[in-house]
Enzyme design. Structure first.
Site, PDB file in Angstrom:
ATOM      1  CG  ASN A 201     -13.503  -1.896   2.528  1.00  0.00           C
ATOM      2  OD1 ASN A 201     -12.546  -1.190   2.807  1.00  0.00           O
ATOM      3  ND2 ASN A 201     -13.759  -2.274   1.270  1.00  0.00           N
ATOM      4  CG  PHE A 313      -2.208  -6.448   0.178  1.00  0.00           C
ATOM      5  CD1 PHE A 313      -1.589  -5.920  -0.945  1.00  0.00           C
ATOM      6  CD2 PHE A 313      -1.666  -6.190   1.420  1.00  0.00           C
ATOM      7  CE1 PHE A 313      -0.445  -5.140  -0.833  1.00  0.00           C
ATOM      8  CE2 PHE A 313      -0.524  -5.408   1.551  1.00  0.00           C
ATOM      9  CZ  PHE A 313       0.089  -4.884   0.422  1.00  0.00           C
ATOM     10  CE  LYS A 327      -7.905 -15.086  -1.094  1.00  0.00           C
ATOM     11  NZ  LYS A 327      -8.206 -14.083  -0.074  1.00  0.00           N
ATOM     12  CE  LYS A 331      -7.371 -13.357  -6.146  1.00  0.00           C
ATOM     13  NZ  LYS A 331      -7.938 -12.148  -5.547  1.00  0.00           N
TER      14      LYS A 331
HETATM   15  N1  CTP Z   1      -9.101  -7.687  -5.357  1.00  0.00           N
HETATM   16  C1  CTP Z   1      -9.304  -7.274  -6.660  1.00  0.00           C
HETATM   17  N2  CTP Z   1     -10.557  -7.184  -7.167  1.00  0.00           N
HETATM   18  C2  CTP Z   1     -11.623  -7.514  -6.413  1.00  0.00           C
HETATM   19  C3  CTP Z   1     -11.434  -7.967  -5.096  1.00  0.00           C
HETATM   20  C4  CTP Z   1     -10.155  -8.036  -4.592  1.00  0.00           C
HETATM   21  O1  CTP Z   1      -8.340  -6.962  -7.362  1.00  0.00           O
HETATM   22  N3  CTP Z   1     -12.825  -7.407  -6.930  1.00  0.00           N
HETATM   23  C5  CTP Z   1      -7.729  -7.793  -4.867  1.00  0.00           C
HETATM   24  C6  CTP Z   1      -7.389  -6.982  -3.650  1.00  0.00           C
HETATM   25  O2  CTP Z   1      -6.846  -5.712  -3.983  1.00  0.00           O
HETATM   26  C7  CTP Z   1      -6.351  -7.844  -2.951  1.00  0.00           C
HETATM   27  C8  CTP Z   1      -6.710  -9.254  -3.352  1.00  0.00           C
HETATM   28  O3  CTP Z   1      -7.568  -9.140  -4.474  1.00  0.00           O
HETATM   29  O4  CTP Z   1      -5.050  -7.595  -3.427  1.00  0.00           O
HETATM   30  C9  CTP Z   1      -7.317 -10.116  -2.272  1.00  0.00           C
HETATM   31  O5  CTP Z   1      -8.613  -9.837  -1.972  1.00  0.00           O
HETATM   32  P1  CTP Z   1      -9.422 -10.715  -0.866  1.00  0.00           P
HETATM   33  O6  CTP Z   1     -10.712 -10.011  -0.653  1.00  0.00           O
HETATM   34  O7  CTP Z   1      -8.599 -11.016   0.315  1.00  0.00           O
HETATM   35  O8  CTP Z   1      -9.570 -12.060  -1.513  1.00  0.00           O
HETATM   36  P2  CTP Z   1     -10.495 -12.522  -2.649  1.00  0.00           P
HETATM   37  O9  CTP Z   1      -9.642 -12.719  -3.836  1.00  0.00           O
HETATM   38  O10 CTP Z   1     -11.592 -11.546  -2.786  1.00  0.00           O
HETATM   39  O11 CTP Z   1     -10.978 -13.934  -2.190  1.00  0.00           O
HETATM   40  P3  CTP Z   1     -12.004 -14.387  -1.036  1.00  0.00           P
HETATM   41  O12 CTP Z   1     -13.084 -13.402  -0.990  1.00  0.00           O
HETATM   42  O13 CTP Z   1     -12.376 -15.717  -1.453  1.00  0.00           O
HETATM   43  O14 CTP Z   1     -11.181 -14.405   0.234  1.00  0.00           O
END
Ligand code: CTP
Length: 384
Positions: A201, A313, A327, A331
């Protein structure tokens, strides 16, 4: 921002101070310069006058109280480059020119950035004087290793301007994070399809690096676990590099027990190819990729958080605030910074900061301003 007085002494590295002043002015600092008489043989005063927008001082010619006025004006006093001669004078309380006399009249944070030939720098008398300065609370910005003006290689190169700017910010910042250990993740992970192709990304790492800067200025011990980044790395901070979400997970879990505060800013990929090919895939037919979910690192940390402060985040295209609140709870976080997708890879930063108590909307032109805002709210969480 702050008022920085720079004392320039007679060394070839004096020319590097020109660039340093430009960076400080860009960051909003007001700068004044004092030169020793010998420094003027290296850089003309008109250069510093143009760059600072202020008159340069080297003697008492117009104002017999110049040393008192300058000492009172300064919030930080940096001597750079500091020759071993001036360094030794400062260590021994000698005031034989305007610069060294102003040092004697000054009570605030004093920074010296020495630059010298290695043999001169290592001279026992100089080392003893350096020790004296450190013991007296003077912040010595160690010189670096490299090829010196005398064409020898060794320790003695003036510290980089990035390091000097770091220590100036450190000197003027409050120390709300002294004694706190902060783990910050940032950047993008890569999930490999084959040895040369990956899913990733656009995260630049800029906000995470800005948070690392601001928190270390405020006295925190910071470790950054970074995926791929395009932003400039913060100086004086330990950065552990990882490539994939799995590597990030391993390193974060190891560092987690060390940390008091964890800021999970990395854009971790939510999916990875179920299989990574060991050789490059040929384009002789169409390709279907089977993706599987990656482990949610943040959720894992939430489950074993203990007394740590945990910050996540959220990046969303819709229902930003509602999803962030959800979230935060799911979390087990203390704070979540929710951003709309357009902030990724952009200098500008806006969104919501959500805690159990409520939320605040914010919008900043730069990530460093945003980092200051987030750091302030973390400091409030710590003290509450
Ligand atoms: N994150 C993480 N591990 C992952 C994906 C995300 O620790 N495999 C953490 C990111 O660093 C961020 C947070 O989760 O702090 C939010 O990620 P986001 O992509 O916005 O949300 P998701 O939890 O992935 O939920 P969704 O895809 O349903 O929006």
């Amino acid at each position: 921002m702050g008022r920085v007085l720079i004392g320039v002494t007679g060394g070839i590295a004096a020319y590097k101070v020109c660039d340093l002043i430009r960076d400080l002015r860009r960051d909003g600092f007001e700068v004044r310069v004092i030169m020793t008489p010998f420094a003027e043989r290296f850089v003309g005063r008109i250069t510093f006058e143009t760059l600072t927008g202020n008159r340069v001082h080297s003697d008492w010619e117009e104002d017999p109280l110049a040393h008192i006025d300058l000492a009172r004006w300064a919030e930080v006093f940096l001597v750079a480059p500091c020759t071993v001669n001036t360094l030794s004078k400062i260590a021994n309380g000698i005031g034989d020119n305007l610069l060294t006399t102003t040092v004697l009249a000054y009570e605030g944070p004093l920074l010296v950035a020495p630059a010298a030939n290695t043999v001169m720098y290592k001279n026992p008398a100089v080392q003893e004087n350096l020790k004296k300065l450190r013991e007296r609370g003077v912040l010595v910005i160690d010189p670096e290793w490299g090829v010196l003006a005398c064409e020898e290689e060794g320790e003695g190169k003036l510290a980089s301007k990035e390091r000097i700017v770091h220590w100036i910010n450190y000197a003027i910042s409050p120390k709300r994070f002294r004694g706190k250990r902060v783990l910050i993740t940032c950047g993008a992970t890569r999930e490999y399809i084959d040895p040369v192709r990956f899913i990733s990304n656009e995260a630049s790492g800029e906000l995470g690096f800005s948070l690392a800067r601001v928190l270390s200025w405020e006295g925190a011990e910071v470790k950054v676990v970074a995926g791929f980044t395009t932003a400039e790395e913060p100086p004086e901070v330990e950065i552990l590099r990882v490539r994939t979400s799995e590597e990030m997970r391993e390193v974060v879990l190891k560092v987690f027990s060390w940390a008091d505060v964890v800021i999970m800013n990395a854009a971790v990929s939510d999916f990875r190819p179920k299989e990574t090919k060991s050789s490059k895939i040929k384009k002789d037919r169409d390709l279907n990729l089977h993706l599987e979910r990656t482990e949610d690192i943040l959720k894992d940390l939430g489950a074993r958080k203990g007394s740590r402060i945990l910050i996540g985040f959220a990046l969303e295209t819709e229902n930003l605030l509602d999803n962030a609140k959800k979230k935060l709870k799911e979390k087990n976080l203390d704070m979540i910074v929710a951003n709309p997708v357009d902030v990724i890879g952009s200098g500008h930063h806006r969104g919501y900061l959500v805690t159990k108590e409520g939320y605040e909307e914010f919008s900043f032109e730069t990530k460093i301003e945003s980092a200051r805002f987030i750091a302030d709210r973390i400091a409030r969480l710590i003290s509450s």
